[in-house]
Design a protein around this motif. Structure first.
Motif, PDB file in Angstrom:
ATOM      1  N   PRO A 141      49.674  36.526  15.939  1.00 49.85           N
ATOM      2  CA  PRO A 141      48.499  37.130  16.597  1.00 49.85           C
ATOM      3  C   PRO A 141      47.487  36.056  16.998  1.00 49.85           C
ATOM      4  O   PRO A 141      47.180  35.155  16.229  1.00 49.85           O
ATOM      5  CB  PRO A 141      47.936  38.060  15.508  1.00 49.85           C
ATOM      6  N   GLY A 142      46.979  36.177  18.214  1.00 53.19           N
ATOM      7  CA  GLY A 142      46.007  35.202  18.700  1.00 53.19           C
ATOM      8  C   GLY A 142      46.577  34.249  19.720  1.00 53.19           C
ATOM      9  O   GLY A 142      45.836  33.680  20.530  1.00 53.19           O
ATOM     10  N   TYR A 143      47.902  34.046  19.696  1.00 51.74           N
ATOM     11  CA  TYR A 143      48.555  33.178  20.670  1.00 51.74           C
ATOM     12  C   TYR A 143      49.041  34.030  21.842  1.00 51.74           C
ATOM     13  O   TYR A 143      49.541  35.135  21.648  1.00 51.74           O
ATOM     14  CB  TYR A 143      49.743  32.445  20.048  1.00 51.74           C
ATOM     15  N   SER A 144      48.899  33.527  23.067  1.00 52.60           N
ATOM     16  CA  SER A 144      49.387  34.214  24.268  1.00 52.60           C
ATOM     17  C   SER A 144      50.553  33.415  24.842  1.00 52.60           C
ATOM     18  O   SER A 144      50.489  32.189  24.932  1.00 52.60           O
ATOM     19  CB  SER A 144      48.279  34.352  25.312  1.00 52.60           C
ATOM     20  N   SER A 145      51.572  34.127  25.257  1.00 55.04           N
ATOM     21  CA  SER A 145      52.758  33.451  25.767  1.00 55.04           C
ATOM     22  C   SER A 145      52.528  32.957  27.190  1.00 55.04           C
ATOM     23  O   SER A 145      51.671  33.447  27.925  1.00 55.04           O
ATOM     24  CB  SER A 145      53.956  34.411  25.739  1.00 55.04           C
ATOM     25  N   THR A 146      53.336  31.976  27.590  1.00 57.81           N
ATOM     26  CA  THR A 146      53.246  31.443  28.954  1.00 57.81           C
ATOM     27  C   THR A 146      53.614  32.505  29.975  1.00 57.81           C
ATOM     28  O   THR A 146      53.009  32.585  31.054  1.00 57.81           O
ATOM     29  CB  THR A 146      54.185  30.241  29.095  1.00 57.81           C
ATOM     30  N   GLN A 147      54.587  33.331  29.642  1.00 60.31           N
ATOM     31  CA  GLN A 147      55.004  34.379  30.563  1.00 60.31           C
ATOM     32  C   GLN A 147      53.885  35.389  30.791  1.00 60.31           C
ATOM     33  O   GLN A 147      53.647  35.834  31.921  1.00 60.31           O
ATOM     34  CB  GLN A 147      56.247  35.085  30.026  1.00 60.31           C
ATOM     35  N   LEU A 148      53.174  35.729  29.698  1.00 67.63           N
ATOM     36  CA  LEU A 148      52.069  36.666  29.842  1.00 67.63           C
ATOM     37  C   LEU A 148      50.953  36.076  30.702  1.00 67.63           C
ATOM     38  O   LEU A 148      50.342  36.769  31.508  1.00 67.63           O
ATOM     39  CB  LEU A 148      51.533  37.047  28.457  1.00 67.63           C
ATOM     40  N   LYS A 149      50.690  34.770  30.518  1.00 71.07           N
ATOM     41  CA  LYS A 149      49.667  34.127  31.350  1.00 71.07           C
ATOM     42  C   LYS A 149      50.073  34.149  32.822  1.00 71.07           C
ATOM     43  O   LYS A 149      49.252  34.408  33.699  1.00 71.07           O
ATOM     44  CB  LYS A 149      49.460  32.689  30.883  1.00 71.07           C
ATOM     45  N   ARG A 150      51.371  33.864  33.086  1.00 72.75           N
ATOM     46  CA  ARG A 150      51.847  33.872  34.463  1.00 72.75           C
ATOM     47  C   ARG A 150      51.738  35.271  35.061  1.00 72.75           C
ATOM     48  O   ARG A 150      51.310  35.443  36.206  1.00 72.75           O
ATOM     49  CB  ARG A 150      53.299  33.380  34.503  1.00 72.75           C
ATOM     50  N   GLN A 151      52.132  36.278  34.273  1.00 69.51           N
ATOM     51  CA  GLN A 151      52.034  37.651  34.759  1.00 69.51           C
ATOM     52  C   GLN A 151      50.584  38.049  35.003  1.00 69.51           C
ATOM     53  O   GLN A 151      50.279  38.740  35.982  1.00 69.51           O
ATOM     54  CB  GLN A 151      52.680  38.610  33.754  1.00 69.51           C
ATOM     55  N   THR A 177      46.397  39.258  38.887  1.00 66.28           N
ATOM     56  CA  THR A 177      45.064  39.010  39.431  1.00 66.28           C
ATOM     57  C   THR A 177      45.122  38.823  40.938  1.00 66.28           C
ATOM     58  O   THR A 177      44.316  39.401  41.693  1.00 66.28           O
ATOM     59  CB  THR A 177      44.443  37.769  38.770  1.00 66.28           C
ATOM     60  N   TYR A 178      46.099  38.009  41.406  1.00 68.67           N
ATOM     61  CA  TYR A 178      46.246  37.801  42.845  1.00 68.67           C
ATOM     62  C   TYR A 178      46.607  39.108  43.552  1.00 68.67           C
ATOM     63  O   TYR A 178      46.085  39.415  44.634  1.00 68.67           O
ATOM     64  CB  TYR A 178      47.320  36.749  43.118  1.00 68.67           C
ATOM     65  N   LYS A 179      47.516  39.874  42.940  1.00 71.31           N
ATOM     66  CA  LYS A 179      47.904  41.134  43.552  1.00 71.31           C
ATOM     67  C   LYS A 179      46.729  42.106  43.613  1.00 71.31           C
ATOM     68  O   LYS A 179      46.554  42.840  44.595  1.00 71.31           O
ATOM     69  CB  LYS A 179      49.068  41.758  42.779  1.00 71.31           C
ATOM     70  N   THR A 180      45.908  42.107  42.563  1.00 72.56           N
ATOM     71  CA  THR A 180      44.741  42.989  42.547  1.00 72.56           C
ATOM     72  C   THR A 180      43.775  42.633  43.660  1.00 72.56           C
ATOM     73  O   THR A 180      43.256  43.507  44.366  1.00 72.56           O
ATOM     74  CB  THR A 180      44.041  42.902  41.188  1.00 72.56           C
ATOM     75  N   ASP A 181      43.532  41.323  43.838  1.00 74.05           N
ATOM     76  CA  ASP A 181      42.641  40.889  44.923  1.00 74.05           C
ATOM     77  C   ASP A 181      43.204  41.302  46.279  1.00 74.05           C
ATOM     78  O   ASP A 181      42.459  41.771  47.160  1.00 74.05           O
ATOM     79  CB  ASP A 181      42.454  39.370  44.872  1.00 74.05           C
ATOM     80  N   SER A 182      44.523  41.131  46.454  1.00 71.20           N
ATOM     81  CA  SER A 182      45.132  41.517  47.726  1.00 71.20           C
ATOM     82  C   SER A 182      45.026  43.026  47.953  1.00 71.20           C
ATOM     83  O   SER A 182      44.718  43.481  49.063  1.00 71.20           O
ATOM     84  CB  SER A 182      46.603  41.081  47.756  1.00 71.20           C
ATOM     85  N   LEU A 183      45.260  43.798  46.891  1.00 68.65           N
ATOM     86  CA  LEU A 183      45.177  45.251  47.021  1.00 68.65           C
ATOM     87  C   LEU A 183      43.752  45.693  47.334  1.00 68.65           C
ATOM     88  O   LEU A 183      43.541  46.644  48.098  1.00 68.65           O
ATOM     89  CB  LEU A 183      45.673  45.921  45.738  1.00 68.65           C
ATOM     90  N   VAL A 184      42.770  45.014  46.739  1.00 66.34           N
ATOM     91  CA  VAL A 184      41.374  45.355  47.029  1.00 66.34           C
ATOM     92  C   VAL A 184      41.059  45.093  48.494  1.00 66.34           C
ATOM     93  O   VAL A 184      40.413  45.907  49.168  1.00 66.34           O
ATOM     94  CB  VAL A 184      40.429  44.548  46.111  1.00 66.34           C
ATOM     95  N   ASN A 185      41.536  43.952  49.028  1.00 63.48           N
ATOM     96  CA  ASN A 185      41.310  43.651  50.440  1.00 63.48           C
ATOM     97  C   ASN A 185      41.988  44.671  51.348  1.00 63.48           C
ATOM     98  O   ASN A 185      41.414  45.134  52.342  1.00 63.48           O
ATOM     99  CB  ASN A 185      41.811  42.242  50.767  1.00 63.48           C
ATOM    100  N   VAL A 186      43.234  45.023  50.996  1.00 56.78           N
ATOM    101  CA  VAL A 186      43.956  46.017  51.792  1.00 56.78           C
ATOM    102  C   VAL A 186      43.255  47.372  51.721  1.00 56.78           C
ATOM    103  O   VAL A 186      43.133  48.091  52.724  1.00 56.78           O
ATOM    104  CB  VAL A 186      45.416  46.130  51.308  1.00 56.78           C
ATOM    105  N   LEU A 187      42.773  47.728  50.516  1.00 55.42           N
ATOM    106  CA  LEU A 187      42.080  49.010  50.350  1.00 55.42           C
ATOM    107  C   LEU A 187      40.800  49.046  51.174  1.00 55.42           C
ATOM    108  O   LEU A 187      40.497  50.055  51.822  1.00 55.42           O
ATOM    109  CB  LEU A 187      41.768  49.229  48.871  1.00 55.42           C
TER     110      LEU A 187
END
Length: 289
Positions: free
Chosen positions: A71-81, A86-96
């Motif tokens: 507990p307390g450590y975050s995996s590299t895969q989770l950081k990448r996801q 975050t990028y997808k959310t920004d793109s969706l906000v622009n599209v919306l």
């Protein structure tokens, strides 16, 4: 003092007192292994083993994927996801936001509202007005040379340099009689064409269907989006032959003339043209005779 020295001596003797650890065969009582130990040796050896074990455990956790289970450590895969989300959310906000603005324009066309794009041109002219007497209009040497070069090129140029603006060619959606023309003062941003019921309604130009639904006031409505930000609107149809998202070509049948909706008095087509949120007079682009 003597008692303290005596007590210290006793503790020292206990720590350094030798013990023998013997491993015997249970059946024959034969001595297999024996160790000479003292309390101090056992303490020092145990402490070193604990330090080495803690160090190995720390290295194992810090430099292997096992740290992800702590507990307390975050995996590299989770950081990448998380970054990708975050990028997808920004793109969706622009599209919306773009979609919302687009839908607002469509709603404005359906309601017959006009975008408030009026600009006080007189104030702009006054703001940027320049007194010619304050400007030196004498051509410089480089300007004179350039003018002479351009004049020499144009002298032997066989083609016209003027380029006219390209406009979309529009065709009449139906054949009939204009019963009511374009009248912005009465907020009638369209022409009404009286024709036979169930007559085919054709696309005035190639485009995409962005709206094809029933409305209470104007019945079956279909809206096409064309090039250069042009929208064509067809209201009071009897039925629709196209759905939202369909691609249509100029002259293709998209609906049939009807008498649907509350704001109609007979079979006719209510036809509108909108350019970037502003109504246009269809008779300026189409010959309905």
């Amino acid at each position: 003092m003597a008692k303290k020295e005596k007590k210290g001596t006793e503790i020292k003797k206990k720590l350094l007192h030798k013990y023998r650890l013997v491993i015997l065969n249970e059946s024959t009582f034969e001595e297999k292994i024996s160790f000479k130990l003292s309390r101090l040796n056992v303490f020092v050896t145990g402490t070193l083993l604990m330090i080495v074990l803690i160090g190995l455990t720390t290295l194992l956790i810090a430099f292997t994927p096992l740290r992800e289970y702590i507990p307390g450590y975050s995996s590299t895969q989770l950081k990448r996801q998380a970054t990708e989300l975050t990028y997808k959310t920004d793109s969706l906000v622009n599209v919306l936001n773009y979609t919302n603005r687009y839908l607002d324009n469509v709603r404005m066309v359906l309601r017959g509202d006009v975008a408030n794009n009026e600009i006080n041109r007189d104030s702009l002219f006054e703001q940027f007005k320049i007194d010619p007497s304050t400007v030196n209009l004498t051509p410089i040497k480089e300007d004179s040379l350039l003018r002479a070069q351009v004049a020499l090129e144009d002298k032997y140029n066989l083609f016209e340099r003027d380029v006219n603006d390209v406009h979309i060619v529009l065709f009449p959606p139906v054949s009939g009689i204009l019963s009511q023309g374009y009248d912005p003062e009465k907020k009638h941003y369209a022409v009404d064409i009286v024709t036979q019921k169930d007559a085919p309604v054709k696309a005035t130009a190639s485009g995409t269907v962005i709206f094809a639904e029933w409305t209470t006031e104007t019945g079956y409505v279909i809206i096409l989006e064309h090039a250069e930000g042009l929208l064509s609107v067809y209201k009071h149809n009897g039925s629709l032959n196209k759905a939202q998202g369909d691609l249509v070509r100029a002259g293709e049948v998209i609906a049939v003339v009807g008498n649907t909706g509350e704001l109609t008095t007979g079979p006719h087509l209510h036809f509108e043209l909108w350019s970037r949120g502003n109504p246009e007079n269809p008779t300026d682009y189409i010959d309905f005779k």
